[in-house]
Design a protein around this motif. Sequence first.
Motif, PDB file in Angstrom:
ATOM      1  N   PHE A  45       0.836  -1.205   0.000  1.00 13.17           N
ATOM      2  CA  PHE A  45       0.000   0.000   0.000  1.00 13.17           C
ATOM      3  C   PHE A  45       0.871   1.257   0.000  1.00 13.17           C
ATOM      4  O   PHE A  45       0.592   2.231  -0.699  1.00 13.17           O
ATOM      5  N   MET A  46       1.929   1.248   0.793  1.00 14.29           N
ATOM      6  CA  MET A  46       2.800   2.418   0.891  1.00 14.29           C
ATOM      7  C   MET A  46       3.447   2.735  -0.454  1.00 14.29           C
ATOM      8  O   MET A  46       3.535   3.904  -0.853  1.00 14.29           O
ATOM      9  N   LYS A  47       3.892   1.713  -1.172  1.00 14.52           N
ATOM     10  CA  LYS A  47       4.525   1.967  -2.475  1.00 14.52           C
ATOM     11  C   LYS A  47       3.509   2.496  -3.492  1.00 14.52           C
ATOM     12  O   LYS A  47       3.861   3.303  -4.368  1.00 14.52           O
ATOM     13  N   ARG A  48       2.262   2.085  -3.344  1.00 16.36           N
ATOM     14  CA  ARG A  48       1.236   2.601  -4.243  1.00 16.36           C
ATOM     15  C   ARG A  48       0.905   4.056  -3.921  1.00 16.36           C
ATOM     16  O   ARG A  48       0.552   4.838  -4.813  1.00 16.36           O
ATOM     17  N   LEU A  49       1.057   4.430  -2.661  1.00 19.82           N
ATOM     18  CA  LEU A  49       0.687   5.784  -2.246  1.00 19.82           C
ATOM     19  C   LEU A  49       1.865   6.760  -2.268  1.00 19.82           C
ATOM     20  O   LEU A  49       1.689   7.935  -2.596  1.00 19.82           O
ATOM     21  N   TYR A  50       3.081   6.291  -1.915  1.00 20.30           N
ATOM     22  CA  TYR A  50       4.197   7.210  -1.695  1.00 20.30           C
ATOM     23  C   TYR A  50       5.341   7.066  -2.698  1.00 20.30           C
ATOM     24  O   TYR A  50       6.311   7.796  -2.614  1.00 20.30           O
ATOM     25  N   GLY A  51       5.209   6.108  -3.631  1.00 16.98           N
ATOM     26  CA  GLY A  51       6.245   5.974  -4.647  1.00 16.98           C
ATOM     27  C   GLY A  51       6.741   4.549  -4.759  1.00 16.98           C
ATOM     28  O   GLY A  51       7.090   3.915  -3.751  1.00 16.98           O
ATOM     29  N   SER A  52       6.780   4.050  -5.978  1.00 13.33           N
ATOM     30  CA  SER A  52       7.207   2.664  -6.192  1.00 13.33           C
ATOM     31  C   SER A  52       8.672   2.452  -5.832  1.00 13.33           C
ATOM     32  O   SER A  52       9.114   1.319  -5.618  1.00 13.33           O
ATOM     33  N   ASP A  53       9.443   3.542  -5.752  1.00 10.55           N
ATOM     34  CA  ASP A  53      10.863   3.429  -5.397  1.00 10.55           C
ATOM     35  C   ASP A  53      11.087   3.572  -3.893  1.00 10.55           C
ATOM     36  O   ASP A  53      12.233   3.667  -3.442  1.00 10.55           O
TER      37      ASP A  53
END
Length: 371
Positions: A142-150
Motif C-alpha cells: 500500500f505504501m509503495k502505491r501511495l508514496y512511490g514505487s521506489d
Amino acid sequence: MNTKTIMSVLLAAVLISACGGQTDAPPVQESVMEEEQPVVEEAASAEQLAPEAPAVEAPAVEAPQPAAPVTASGMMPYTAPEELFALEIPSGWSLVRDTDVIDNTVVETYFAPDGHAFVQIVVNEVGSEMNHVVKGQVTLDFMKRLYGSDLRVASDVTLADGREKLEWWSDDNKTSGTTFFDTKDSYLFFYTTYYEDAYKKDYATILEDVNNSFAEVAHLAVSVDTSGLTPYTAPEGLFTLEVPGGWSNAKDADVIDNTVVETYTAPDGNAFVQVVVNESGTEVTNVLKGQITLDFMKRLYGSDLRVASDVILADGREKLEWWSDDNKTSGTTFFDTKDSYLFFYTTYYEDAYKNDYAAIFDDVNNSYSNE
C-alpha cells in the motif's frame, strides 16, 4: 517764421518719429487678450486629493518563505474510521477522503496549507485475522502505491504497544516520512506523516507531535451497570436471567416459525441480549438440538457465523462462542431443551465495543437459573 523754416521743422519731426524716437510719456501698451483659464489652485498631492486609505506597497517577487509556524493554530482531535485510534492533527490543514484508490480501503489525507507536508490515515478492511508477516507485506505494498514505487525503508522498529514503525524515503518524489501500522479486529490500519524533503525543517517538529499523539479510542460506554440488572423470565418459564436495566426490549414471533424471539438492546445500539424459545412439539435429540440451534443462529447472527469454541456445561447446556466477519459481531450462546421446547440465549456485541460490554455480559451469562 517764413515758410522755409516751418517746413524744415516739420521734416525734422517726421524723421525723429520714423527713427523710433520716444517722448517722455510712458508708452501705451497694447492690451493683450489672454485666453481665460480655469482658476487652478496649486496642484495637490495624490495623498491630499484621495481619501485616506492604507498604503499599498507594490507586490514584490520573493523567494519561497518558510512555512508559517503550524503550532500557532494548535492541534485538533481526529478519530480514525471505525474508531480504531485517535490522533491530533494540525488545525487548519485541509482534508481529502478517498475510498476508491485501494479496494475496501478508506484513505484520509490532511494537507498543510502550503501543500508541502501531509498526514495520511489508511484503514483497510481485511475481513479476517492477518499474521505478522502478511501484515507487513500488505502495508508495504500500500505504501509503495501511495508514496512511490521506489520507496525505501530506512528503519523498521516494533513498538511496545505492538505497532510497527517504518521510516522511509522516496527519491522520485523527493519525500520522506514515518509510517505506523497494525491490525485491530478485522482491519489493517496505518498512518503516515511525511513532507517534501526541502521543507523538512519546517515540519519535522509538528509531525513528530502528531506521531506522539497516537491513542486508543476510549469508547464512552453507556454505564450499563449503574441502573443494575433486572430479573427476566423466559417464555414458558423455561429459565431466568438478569438483564441490564434500561435496555429496550422487542418481542418477535414471526421471524422463525413457532418461535418467540425477545431482544434487549443497549442504549447505544451496540450490544444485545437475545432469548429464543422454539416449540418443537416433541423431544429433540442431542444431535438435532445442535443442528437446529446452529441453523437458527446463522439466520439471526449472520450466515457466515463461525464457532470458536463448543463446550458442554455441567448442567447439560451447551455453550458456543462465535463470531461473524460480515456483521462484525461476536457473542456467546447457551442452548438446551426442556419439555417440548428448544431454547437458547445469546449475549453479543459489535466487535468495536467488546471492552465496553464484556464484563456486563459475564454477569448476564452467570445469572442463568432453571429453577
